[in-house]
Write a protein that holds these residues in place. Sequence first.
Motif, PDB file in Angstrom:
ATOM      1  N   GLN A  52       0.432  -1.005  -0.121  1.00  0.00           N
ATOM      2  CA  GLN A  52       0.199  -0.342  -0.345  1.00  0.00           C
ATOM      3  C   GLN A  52       0.859   1.251   0.171  1.00  0.00           C
ATOM      4  OE1 GLN A  52      -3.453   0.009  -0.002  1.00  0.00           O
ATOM      5  NE2 GLN A  52      -3.029   1.809  -1.075  1.00  0.00           N
ATOM      6  N   SER A  53       2.093   1.156   0.673  1.00  0.00           N
ATOM      7  CA  SER A  53       2.541   2.588   1.230  1.00  0.00           C
ATOM      8  C   SER A  53       3.437   2.406  -0.731  1.00  0.00           C
ATOM      9  CB  SER A  53       4.091   2.153   2.062  1.00  0.00           C
ATOM     10  OG  SER A  53       4.903   1.580   1.320  1.00  0.00           O
ATOM     11  N   ILE A  54       3.508   1.665  -1.536  1.00  0.00           N
ATOM     12  CA  ILE A  54       4.384   1.515  -2.764  1.00  0.00           C
ATOM     13  C   ILE A  54       3.155   2.159  -3.570  1.00  0.00           C
ATOM     14  CG2 ILE A  54       5.389   0.372  -4.089  1.00  0.00           C
ATOM     15  CD1 ILE A  54       6.149  -1.615  -2.369  1.00  0.00           C
ATOM     16  N   LEU A  55       1.972   2.195  -3.825  1.00  0.00           N
ATOM     17  CA  LEU A  55       1.567   2.274  -4.389  1.00  0.00           C
ATOM     18  C   LEU A  55       0.133   3.821  -4.142  1.00  0.00           C
ATOM     19  CD1 LEU A  55      -1.778  -1.134  -4.063  1.00  0.00           C
ATOM     20  CD2 LEU A  55      -0.378   0.035  -6.086  1.00  0.00           C
ATOM     21  N   ASP A  56       0.808   4.247  -2.878  1.00  0.00           N
ATOM     22  CA  ASP A  56       0.278   5.321  -2.874  1.00  0.00           C
ATOM     23  C   ASP A  56       1.476   6.608  -3.480  1.00  0.00           C
ATOM     24  OD1 ASP A  56      -2.338   4.396  -1.329  1.00  0.00           O
ATOM     25  OD2 ASP A  56      -1.369   4.888   0.729  1.00  0.00           O
ATOM     26  N   ARG A  57       2.808   5.911  -2.946  1.00  0.00           N
ATOM     27  CA  ARG A  57       3.685   6.937  -3.719  1.00  0.00           C
ATOM     28  C   ARG A  57       3.545   6.976  -5.516  1.00  0.00           C
ATOM     29  NH1 ARG A  57       4.473   5.877   1.668  1.00  0.00           N
ATOM     30  NH2 ARG A  57       5.550   7.189   3.134  1.00  0.00           N
ATOM     31  N   ALA A  58       3.343   6.069  -6.191  1.00  0.00           N
ATOM     32  CA  ALA A  58       3.301   5.857  -7.111  1.00  0.00           C
ATOM     33  C   ALA A  58       2.391   6.299  -8.018  1.00  0.00           C
ATOM     34  CB  ALA A  58       3.185   4.639  -7.368  1.00  0.00           C
ATOM     35  N   ALA A  59       1.130   6.177  -6.723  1.00  0.00           N
ATOM     36  CA  ALA A  59      -0.480   7.629  -7.337  1.00  0.00           C
ATOM     37  C   ALA A  59       0.121   8.396  -7.301  1.00  0.00           C
ATOM     38  CB  ALA A  59      -1.502   6.629  -6.764  1.00  0.00           C
ATOM     39  N   SER A  60       0.967   9.407  -6.089  1.00  0.00           N
ATOM     40  CA  SER A  60       0.603  10.686  -6.034  1.00  0.00           C
ATOM     41  C   SER A  60       2.302  11.221  -6.793  1.00  0.00           C
ATOM     42  CB  SER A  60       1.241  10.521  -4.276  1.00  0.00           C
ATOM     43  OG  SER A  60       2.677  10.170  -4.451  1.00  0.00           O
ATOM     44  N   GLY A  61       3.125  10.159  -7.473  1.00  0.00           N
ATOM     45  CA  GLY A  61       3.836  10.693  -8.403  1.00  0.00           C
ATOM     46  C   GLY A  61       5.144  10.990  -7.431  1.00  0.00           C
ATOM     47  N   GLU A  62       4.818  11.191  -6.271  1.00  0.00           N
ATOM     48  CA  GLU A  62       6.150  10.684  -5.489  1.00  0.00           C
ATOM     49  C   GLU A  62       7.172   9.108  -5.868  1.00  0.00           C
ATOM     50  OE1 GLU A  62       8.118   9.920  -0.870  1.00  0.00           O
ATOM     51  OE2 GLU A  62       5.644  10.524  -1.595  1.00  0.00           O
ATOM     52  N   LEU A  63       6.616   8.226  -6.690  1.00  0.00           N
ATOM     53  CA  LEU A  63       7.450   7.120  -6.548  1.00  0.00           C
ATOM     54  C   LEU A  63       7.499   7.114  -8.223  1.00  0.00           C
ATOM     55  CD1 LEU A  63       9.587   4.623  -5.794  1.00  0.00           C
ATOM     56  CD2 LEU A  63       6.975   3.758  -5.096  1.00  0.00           C
ATOM     57  N   PRO A  64       7.902   7.403  -9.182  1.00  0.00           N
ATOM     58  CA  PRO A  64       8.709   7.350 -10.360  1.00  0.00           C
ATOM     59  C   PRO A  64       8.249   5.389 -11.080  1.00  0.00           C
ATOM     60  CG  PRO A  64      10.678   7.725  -9.800  1.00  0.00           C
ATOM     61  CD  PRO A  64       9.650   7.611  -8.394  1.00  0.00           C
TER      62      PRO A  64
END
Length: 219
Positions: free
Chosen positions: A21-33
């Motif tokens: 979930q932490s990965i999905l959230d940051r990918a969705a926000s653009g924080e994780l490219p």
Amino acid sequence: MAAAAKPGIVVLISGRGSNLQSILDRAASGELPVEVRAVISNRPGVYGLQRARDAGVPALVLDHKDFADRTSFEAELIRQIDGFGPALVVLAGFMRILEPGFCEHYRGRMLNIHPSLLPKYRGVHTHERALAAGETEHGVSIHFVTPELDGGPVFLQATVPVLPGDDADTLAARVLVEEHKLYPLAIRWFAEGRVRLDGDTVLFDGAPLAAPKRLDDGA
């Protein structure tokens, strides 16, 4: 000019998927490219699969119990993963020991998160073992996966204090908070080309990493 495609990742899980979930959230926000291309579980019905579906990510079940042996299971798992063409495979609570052939297939392209300050407390029950040993400090590590269980090169860690009165549950909860910060950072470094594996040596910004980076040191 069109934006460059984000590197794809496939996440392997066996349970509730809180790190997922932490990965999905940051990918969705653009924080994780990165682009999370699929989530694969070796156990049906786990909550991590619903997390993937809620995020619009393909959620697949490959039940290891449906295979005659570990080798045939892993051969199909490789086929499924490679069908998504990921740059990186992310183990997020994937509770299967992987054979050397699988580890070598993804050498330098597969990460694992482990709830201890490796090389201490490889394997399971890390929090109980840390408490039994009287540790005053505990934590979490990110490492490249090699055939040696929890023995691959570590490049990022975070520490937590062991407090008076801690039990395994309270200590695990404190570690989990750091896990949710640490894994997206490690994946971002990989996606940005800042961290990679050269033989058995981790390179960080092109230079050999003498010791793991520490999140609490401003990594």
